[in-house]
Design a protein around this motif. Structure first.
Motif, PDB file in Angstrom:
ATOM      1  N   LEU A 111       0.847  -1.187   0.000  1.00  0.00           N
ATOM      2  CA  LEU A 111       0.000   0.000   0.000  1.00  0.00           C
ATOM      3  C   LEU A 111       0.883   1.238   0.000  1.00  0.00           C
ATOM      4  CD1 LEU A 111      -2.764   1.405   0.225  1.00  0.00           C
ATOM      5  CD2 LEU A 111      -2.636   1.084   2.708  1.00  0.00           C
ATOM      6  N   ILE A 112       0.703   2.100  -1.005  1.00  0.00           N
ATOM      7  CA  ILE A 112       1.462   3.344  -1.142  1.00  0.00           C
ATOM      8  C   ILE A 112       0.477   4.507  -1.104  1.00  0.00           C
ATOM      9  CG2 ILE A 112       2.970   4.707  -2.635  1.00  0.00           C
ATOM     10  CD1 ILE A 112       3.951   2.028  -3.830  1.00  0.00           C
ATOM     11  N   LEU A 113       0.694   5.428  -0.163  1.00  0.00           N
ATOM     12  CA  LEU A 113      -0.208   6.568   0.023  1.00  0.00           C
ATOM     13  C   LEU A 113       0.540   7.868  -0.223  1.00  0.00           C
ATOM     14  CD1 LEU A 113      -1.819   5.396   3.401  1.00  0.00           C
ATOM     15  CD2 LEU A 113      -2.676   4.977   1.081  1.00  0.00           C
ATOM     16  N   ASN A 114      -0.165   8.838  -0.771  1.00  0.00           N
ATOM     17  CA  ASN A 114       0.439  10.142  -1.016  1.00  0.00           C
ATOM     18  C   ASN A 114      -0.521  11.249  -0.620  1.00  0.00           C
ATOM     19  OD1 ASN A 114       2.566  11.894  -2.369  1.00  0.00           O
ATOM     20  ND2 ASN A 114       0.718  12.536  -3.464  1.00  0.00           N
ATOM     21  N   GLU A 115       0.000  12.256   0.072  1.00  0.00           N
ATOM     22  CA  GLU A 115      -0.792  13.427   0.441  1.00  0.00           C
ATOM     23  C   GLU A 115       0.140  14.632   0.505  1.00  0.00           C
ATOM     24  OE1 GLU A 115      -3.209  16.193   0.999  1.00  0.00           O
ATOM     25  OE2 GLU A 115      -4.043  14.184   0.705  1.00  0.00           O
ATOM     26  N   LYS A 116      -0.182  15.676  -0.242  1.00  0.00           N
ATOM     27  CA  LYS A 116       0.688  16.854  -0.324  1.00  0.00           C
ATOM     28  C   LYS A 116       0.401  17.886   0.759  1.00  0.00           C
ATOM     29  CE  LYS A 116       2.465  20.153  -3.723  1.00  0.00           C
ATOM     30  NZ  LYS A 116       2.317  20.686  -5.105  1.00  0.00           N
ATOM     31  N   HIS A 117      -0.842  17.972   1.218  1.00  0.00           N
ATOM     32  CA  HIS A 117      -1.228  18.994   2.194  1.00  0.00           C
ATOM     33  C   HIS A 117      -0.500  18.744   3.522  1.00  0.00           C
ATOM     34  CE1 HIS A 117      -3.737  21.372   4.911  1.00  0.00           C
ATOM     35  NE2 HIS A 117      -4.222  21.994   3.836  1.00  0.00           N
ATOM     36  N   PRO A 118       0.265  19.719   4.043  1.00  0.00           N
ATOM     37  CA  PRO A 118       1.105  19.481   5.232  1.00  0.00           C
ATOM     38  C   PRO A 118       0.333  18.987   6.451  1.00  0.00           C
ATOM     39  CG  PRO A 118       1.700  21.551   4.181  1.00  0.00           C
ATOM     40  CD  PRO A 118       0.453  21.082   3.507  1.00  0.00           C
ATOM     41  N   GLN A 119      -0.803  19.608   6.771  1.00  0.00           N
ATOM     42  CA  GLN A 119      -1.565  19.177   7.944  1.00  0.00           C
ATOM     43  C   GLN A 119      -2.169  17.793   7.733  1.00  0.00           C
ATOM     44  OE1 GLN A 119      -4.204  22.652   8.259  1.00  0.00           O
ATOM     45  NE2 GLN A 119      -3.218  23.155  10.200  1.00  0.00           N
ATOM     46  N   ASP A 120      -2.653  17.548   6.532  1.00  0.00           N
ATOM     47  CA  ASP A 120      -3.290  16.262   6.260  1.00  0.00           C
ATOM     48  C   ASP A 120      -2.289  15.113   6.304  1.00  0.00           C
ATOM     49  OD1 ASP A 120      -5.664  17.565   6.007  1.00  0.00           O
ATOM     50  OD2 ASP A 120      -5.854  17.326   3.841  1.00  0.00           O
ATOM     51  N   VAL A 121      -1.065  15.347   5.835  1.00  0.00           N
ATOM     52  CA  VAL A 121      -0.102  14.248   5.831  1.00  0.00           C
ATOM     53  C   VAL A 121       0.321  13.890   7.248  1.00  0.00           C
ATOM     54  CG1 VAL A 121       2.096  15.526   5.627  1.00  0.00           C
ATOM     55  CG2 VAL A 121       1.837  13.307   4.515  1.00  0.00           C
ATOM     56  N   VAL A 122       0.364  14.879   8.170  1.00  0.00           N
ATOM     57  CA  VAL A 122       0.644  14.575   9.576  1.00  0.00           C
ATOM     58  C   VAL A 122      -0.457  13.688  10.143  1.00  0.00           C
ATOM     59  CG1 VAL A 122       0.842  15.571  11.888  1.00  0.00           C
ATOM     60  CG2 VAL A 122       2.019  16.647   9.961  1.00  0.00           C
ATOM     61  N   ALA A 123      -1.713  14.058   9.869  1.00  0.00           N
ATOM     62  CA  ALA A 123      -2.848  13.257  10.348  1.00  0.00           C
ATOM     63  C   ALA A 123      -2.845  11.877   9.710  1.00  0.00           C
ATOM     64  CB  ALA A 123      -4.163  13.980  10.050  1.00  0.00           C
ATOM     65  N   LEU A 124      -2.460  11.806   8.438  1.00  0.00           N
ATOM     66  CA  LEU A 124      -2.420  10.523   7.733  1.00  0.00           C
ATOM     67  C   LEU A 124      -1.405   9.582   8.377  1.00  0.00           C
ATOM     68  CD1 LEU A 124      -3.293   8.811   5.263  1.00  0.00           C
ATOM     69  CD2 LEU A 124      -1.437   9.902   3.989  1.00  0.00           C
ATOM     70  N   ARG A 125      -0.227  10.095   8.695  1.00  0.00           N
ATOM     71  CA  ARG A 125       0.791   9.245   9.334  1.00  0.00           C
ATOM     72  C   ARG A 125       0.284   8.708  10.678  1.00  0.00           C
ATOM     73  NH1 ARG A 125       5.467   9.672   6.454  1.00  0.00           N
ATOM     74  NH2 ARG A 125       5.729  11.565   5.178  1.00  0.00           N
ATOM     75  N   GLN A 126      -0.445   9.543  11.404  1.00  0.00           N
ATOM     76  CA  GLN A 126      -1.007   9.104  12.681  1.00  0.00           C
ATOM     77  C   GLN A 126      -2.055   8.025  12.468  1.00  0.00           C
ATOM     78  OE1 GLN A 126      -0.225   9.936  15.815  1.00  0.00           O
ATOM     79  NE2 GLN A 126      -1.872   8.721  16.726  1.00  0.00           N
ATOM     80  N   ALA A 127      -2.936   8.235  11.504  1.00  0.00           N
ATOM     81  CA  ALA A 127      -4.024   7.290  11.254  1.00  0.00           C
ATOM     82  C   ALA A 127      -3.509   5.935  10.776  1.00  0.00           C
ATOM     83  CB  ALA A 127      -4.992   7.863  10.218  1.00  0.00           C
ATOM     84  N   MET A 128      -2.376   5.939  10.063  1.00  0.00           N
ATOM     85  CA  MET A 128      -1.884   4.699   9.450  1.00  0.00           C
ATOM     86  C   MET A 128      -0.842   3.980  10.313  1.00  0.00           C
ATOM     87  SD  MET A 128      -3.860   4.777   6.929  1.00  0.00           S
ATOM     88  CE  MET A 128      -3.315   3.228   6.202  1.00  0.00           C
ATOM     89  N   ARG A 129      -0.640   4.442  11.542  1.00  0.00           N
ATOM     90  CA  ARG A 129       0.274   3.720  12.438  1.00  0.00           C
ATOM     91  C   ARG A 129      -0.207   2.290  12.633  1.00  0.00           C
ATOM     92  NH1 ARG A 129       1.932   7.889  17.384  1.00  0.00           N
ATOM     93  NH2 ARG A 129       3.290   9.244  16.131  1.00  0.00           N
ATOM     94  N   GLY A 130       0.739   1.384  12.610  1.00  0.00           N
ATOM     95  CA  GLY A 130       0.374  -0.021  12.772  1.00  0.00           C
ATOM     96  C   GLY A 130       0.037  -0.707  11.464  1.00  0.00           C
ATOM     97  N   THR A 131       0.028   0.012  10.351  1.00  0.00           N
ATOM     98  CA  THR A 131      -0.209  -0.590   9.035  1.00  0.00           C
ATOM     99  C   THR A 131       1.104  -0.578   8.258  1.00  0.00           C
ATOM    100  OG1 THR A 131      -0.693   1.414   7.743  1.00  0.00           O
ATOM    101  CG2 THR A 131      -2.496   0.497   9.092  1.00  0.00           C
TER     102      THR A 131
END
Length: 276
Positions: A111-131
């Motif tokens: 699974l490869i994810l991409n997000e350019k928005h700075p705030q959203d990518v921080v939240a994305l890294r948090q949400a995807m912990r453990g994956t």
């Protein structure tokens, strides 16, 4: 049109998109070969339906809330994906495409994810912990091409932009054309909002001229007549859908249409080949 994920989490478009994404990945996984899943506009990954942005629109009431209350077994996989991020008896959180896709991974898949928005990518890294997701912060269209062809024998690219930029459709069209030259056999899903039929038909004509032979268009019009200047629904373009997916579409689309039809409207949810 500005379609940031957080404002519209769990709405009717999300229900259709995520239900069909699950069905599509399941169809691809009928073969044991490894699969790479790529999400070019991943967003935050997880959304609070009781948060300020979601509450401002209240669109989840006409989407995920209806789908969870619906009795069709064809929506069981979708309901399971939503319930997996919530506690018993509550639906406060909504999984974006990254978490939906993560739930479907087999040991051999990536699974490869991409997000350019700075705030959203921080939240994305948090949400995807453990994956096992790999997370990038790059231009979505540059990443789309850079990741092709996938390292695994088969792959799926999900393109789900906010349509903030006036040239969004033009960039999608140009990048899809380039992607086809690099990866003609790959599966690509492009999500889009529906407002005016005339604007959408013009884009379909541009995409038709790319000459892609297996190009499916799925359109969900919420209302029985077009409502000028407002959100009328959403759809998906699917390049190279597997046979198992297209075979199961008619009853799935009818179940979704029935569950999501606004009060007083039947609506329509159809699929057809762009180049029959």
């Amino acid at each position: 049109m500005n379609y940031r994920h957080s404002f519209h989490a769990g709405n009717s478009a999300d229900v259709v998109k995520h239900s069909l994404l699950i069905a599509l990945v399941r169809a691809l996984q009928q073969k044991p070969a490894a699969l790479t899943l790529i999400d070019t506009h991943a967003g935050s990954g997880l959304y609070d339906l009781e948060g300020e942005t979601a509450q401002r629109t209240g669109e989840a009431l006409e989407g995920v809330v209806r789908a969870l209350a619906d009795g069709s077994p064809l929506l069981d996989d979708y309901r399971a994906a939503v319930n997996a991020v919530n506690g018993d008896g509550e639906t406060r959180l909504y999984p974006g495409s990254p978490l939906v896709l993560a739930q479907l991974l087999r040991p051999q898949d990536a699974l490869i994810l991409n997000e350019k928005h700075p705030q959203d990518v921080v939240a994305l890294r948090q949400a995807m912990r453990g994956t096992p997701a790999a997370i990038h912060q790059r231009d979505a269209y540059e990443l789309w091409l850079a990741m092709l062809p996938t390292k695994t024998p088969r792959g799926l690219v999900v393109v789900d932009p906010p349509y903030e930029q006036t040239d969004e459709r033009a960039r999608i069209t140009a990048t899809l054309a380039a992607a086809q030259r690099k990866w003609a056999h790959g599966v690509t899903v492009i999500w889009y909002p529906l407002k005016e039929r005339e604007t959408h038909e013009k884009w379909k004509q541009q995409l038709r001229r790319l000459g892609i032979p297996k190009f499916l268009t799925i359109e969900h019009w919420l209302f029985d007549a077009e409502q000028p200047g407002v959100y009328n629904g959403a759809g998906l373009f699917v390049v190279n859908p597997p046979y198992a997916f297209t075979q199961g579409l008619p009853p799935m689309l009818e179940a979704l249409r029935s569950a999501l039809a606004p009060e007083g409207h039947r609506g329509s949810l159809t699929a057809e080949w762009l180049n029959p």
